[in-house]
Design an enzyme around this catalytic site. Structure first.
Site, PDB file in Angstrom:
ATOM      1  N   SER A 130     -63.850  -1.162 -45.222  1.00  0.00           N
ATOM      2  CA  SER A 130     -64.695  -1.532 -44.095  1.00  0.00           C
ATOM      3  C   SER A 130     -63.871  -1.688 -42.822  1.00  0.00           C
ATOM      4  CB  SER A 130     -65.431  -2.849 -44.378  1.00  0.00           C
ATOM      5  OG  SER A 130     -66.246  -3.201 -43.275  1.00  0.00           O
ATOM      6  N   LYS A 184     -68.447  -4.476 -51.733  1.00  0.00           N
ATOM      7  CA  LYS A 184     -68.633  -3.704 -50.487  1.00  0.00           C
ATOM      8  C   LYS A 184     -70.125  -3.526 -50.187  1.00  0.00           C
ATOM      9  CE  LYS A 184     -67.481  -1.048 -46.950  1.00  0.00           C
ATOM     10  NZ  LYS A 184     -68.590  -0.204 -46.599  1.00  0.00           N
ATOM     11  N   HIS A 187     -71.361  -6.715 -48.815  1.00  0.00           N
ATOM     12  CA  HIS A 187     -70.835  -6.774 -47.436  1.00  0.00           C
ATOM     13  C   HIS A 187     -71.745  -5.986 -46.496  1.00  0.00           C
ATOM     14  CE1 HIS A 187     -68.737  -4.572 -44.228  1.00  0.00           C
ATOM     15  NE2 HIS A 187     -67.956  -5.630 -44.071  1.00  0.00           N
ATOM     16  N   ASN A 188     -72.102  -4.767 -46.895  1.00  0.00           N
ATOM     17  CA  ASN A 188     -72.935  -3.919 -46.036  1.00  0.00           C
ATOM     18  C   ASN A 188     -74.338  -4.499 -45.883  1.00  0.00           C
ATOM     19  OD1 ASN A 188     -70.681  -2.279 -46.102  1.00  0.00           O
ATOM     20  ND2 ASN A 188     -71.836  -0.405 -46.384  1.00  0.00           N
ATOM     21  N   GLU A 191     -74.135  -7.155 -43.441  1.00  0.00           N
ATOM     22  CA  GLU A 191     -74.014  -6.487 -42.134  1.00  0.00           C
ATOM     23  C   GLU A 191     -75.401  -6.125 -41.595  1.00  0.00           C
ATOM     24  OE1 GLU A 191     -72.604  -2.067 -41.040  1.00  0.00           O
ATOM     25  OE2 GLU A 191     -71.061  -3.250 -42.045  1.00  0.00           O
TER      26      GLU A 191
END
Length: 483
Positions: A130, A184, A187-188, A191
């Site tokens: 990222s 991940k 995380h996205n 986001e």
């Protein structure tokens, strides 16, 4: 023969090129390969000119140029392209060699590939990367998982090129199988939530308060000096004041139809699969879906009427502070939900996730990097078995402090007809999570009434009962199962 390469990287789009240059800066010899070999020549003649980067015009040549154990990293499109490259690489590699997938692959695919390659003696790693182009070049956040036997051989490279937060690398081993790509993915998803929350704050400022772009930019600049300090707040400040060549604000010319690549949706689907109420990320995904119905919205706007005015008539400065606090409280809920999902996945898959370590990995280099993540790391250091961030003293006190403003903003959105899907769902989750009793008892009664699905009594948990509610329904009940 010239010096052998430490690692190979397949895929010379901008992320791949920047990671190669980052590795080169840290003293590693990298072999660059691309399916379209002209790209290799162009890269060596331009961006990589004067570096120690070497090129290869075939996979065979690339493998021959590598030190053992061979380390091959791919930055290619998720899905079939990853499997295709793996199938071509395996016959060229030996037992103990390492394949790393640095793309946005689905975590189930990474789990499958790790298991399949382990049988062949190849060590597979699925790593989240990222930080975008800039992060790849100067220090990304890296989230590697997969076969743990690979970590000692890639640790130095990964931690050298990663972003640093207070001197510590924003990279550590996440866990086995698909753990790296799962982290991940979450995380996205977070986001997506952060971006939608900021957009709702912008919507309120623009529509309810009639602030100019310059005024809004100044507000975000001020917010970025406090507890909301983050990469996304910082870039929003820049975007708001950016002017096109004709002197007008570019943002207002951009079509209000948001795109997505799927990782937010994957997070929402995983939340449903695991029965976790990750409502804010789900609403952020649906908000993008709703934005894409642009033609329908235009037509509906001429038919469907809202309140007589969308303008806030109270104290503007005070309402801006209400928005700031509502944004902060909602952000806390978003991260709390994300870590709930991580904890449940870890339990199901047997991953030993270090939640404080994950917060550190996100502390620098990545898109959701913020001061806030340092508080999350501290919370898990205080209590590694913390059930939910909301019950940590720092976060519970923060939400309590912001709660009145949060409610003012959500109520104002409803009164003024300004949609606030993520602010609203965050508050609804908070109120639901803090409720000792919810109305789900009525749902259980309804299910038992129409489908004999049974229920449990408050004083006899674990004992499933069925009632013949109508007097003619019988006493046979349906089996109990989790959908």
């Amino acid at each position: 023969m010239s010096e052998k390469a430490d690692i190979a990287l397949i895929g010379l789009a901008v992320m791949g090129q920047n990671l190669i240059l980052n590795m080169n800066d840290h003293g590693y010899v990298v072999c660059a390969y691309n399916r379209t070999t002209e790209k290799v020549d162009q890269f060596l003649a331009n961006e990589a000119k004067g570096t120690k980067v070497v090129g290869a015009r075939s996979l065979e040549e690339m493998v021959q140029k590598l030190k053992k154990p061979r380390r091959v990293m791919m930055l290619v499109k998720a899905g079939q392209a990853v499997d295709d490259f793996i199938n071509k690489l395996v016959p060229l590699l030996e037992k103990g060699d390492i394949i790393i997938d640095g793309g946005n692959s689905e975590y189930q695919d990474t789990s499958r590939r790790t298991a399949e390659l382990k049988k062949k003696g190849i060590l597979f790693v699925g790593s989240g990367v990222s930080g975008g182009e800039d992060g790849a070049r100067y220090g990304p956040s890296l989230m590697p998982g997969g076969n743990p036997d690979a970590w000692p051989s890639i640790k130095n490279i990964f931690q050298s090129i990663a972003a640093k937060a207070n001197g510590e690398p924003c990279c550590d081993w996440v866990g086995e199988d698909g753990a790296g790509h799962f982290v991940k993915m979450v995380h996205n998803g977070i986001e997506y939530g952060d971006m939608q929350l900021i957009c709702e704050a912008y919507h309120l400022m623009k529509t309810a308060l009639s602030l100019t772009n310059q005024e809004m930019s100044e507000v975000f600049e001020e917010w970025n000096r406090g507890e909301l300090d983050s990469f996304l707040i910082e870039i929003t400040k820049d975007i708001l004041k950016f002017k096109d060549s004709d002197g007008s604000y570019l943002l207002e010319k951009i079509r209000d139809s948001a795109g997505q690549k799927g990782t937010g949706k994957w997070t929402a689907v995983a939340a449903l699969d695991y029965g976790m109420p990750v409502t804010l990320i789900g609403e952020a995904v649906f908000a993008r879906c709703l934005s894409s119905l642009l033609d329908e919205r235009k037509q509906a706007s001429s038919v469907l009427k809202g309140p007589p005015s969308s303008k806030y008539t109270g104290d503007k400065k005070q309402f801006l502070e209400h928005i700031r606090q509502a944004l902060y409280a909602s952000k806390i809920v978003s991260y709390a939900q994300g870590f709930m999902l991580l904890r449940e996945a870890a339990k199901i898959h047997g991953w030993n996730l270090n939640y404080g370590g994950i917060a550190l990995m996100w502390r620098g280099g990545c898109i959701i990097r913020s001061v806030f993540l340092g508080n999350i790391k501290t919370a898990f250091e205080r209590n590694p078995k913390l059930s939910n961030l909301l019950v940590d003293s720092f976060f519970s006190e923060a939400v309590q402090r912001c709660q009145a403003s949060w409610r003012v903003v959500v109520a104002a959105g409803a009164t003024l007809g300004i949609p606030l899907p993520t602010f609203s769902t965050a508050l609804a989750f908070y109120d639901g999570y803090r409720s000792q009793r919810l109305p789900a008892n009525l749902i259980q009664a309804q299910r038992d009434y129409f489908g004999a699905h049974t229920y449990e009594l408050v004083n006899a948990p674990g004992k499933f009962m069925h009632t013949n509610w109508t007097g003619h329904g019988g006493n046979v009940s349906a089996s109990t199962y989790q959908a």
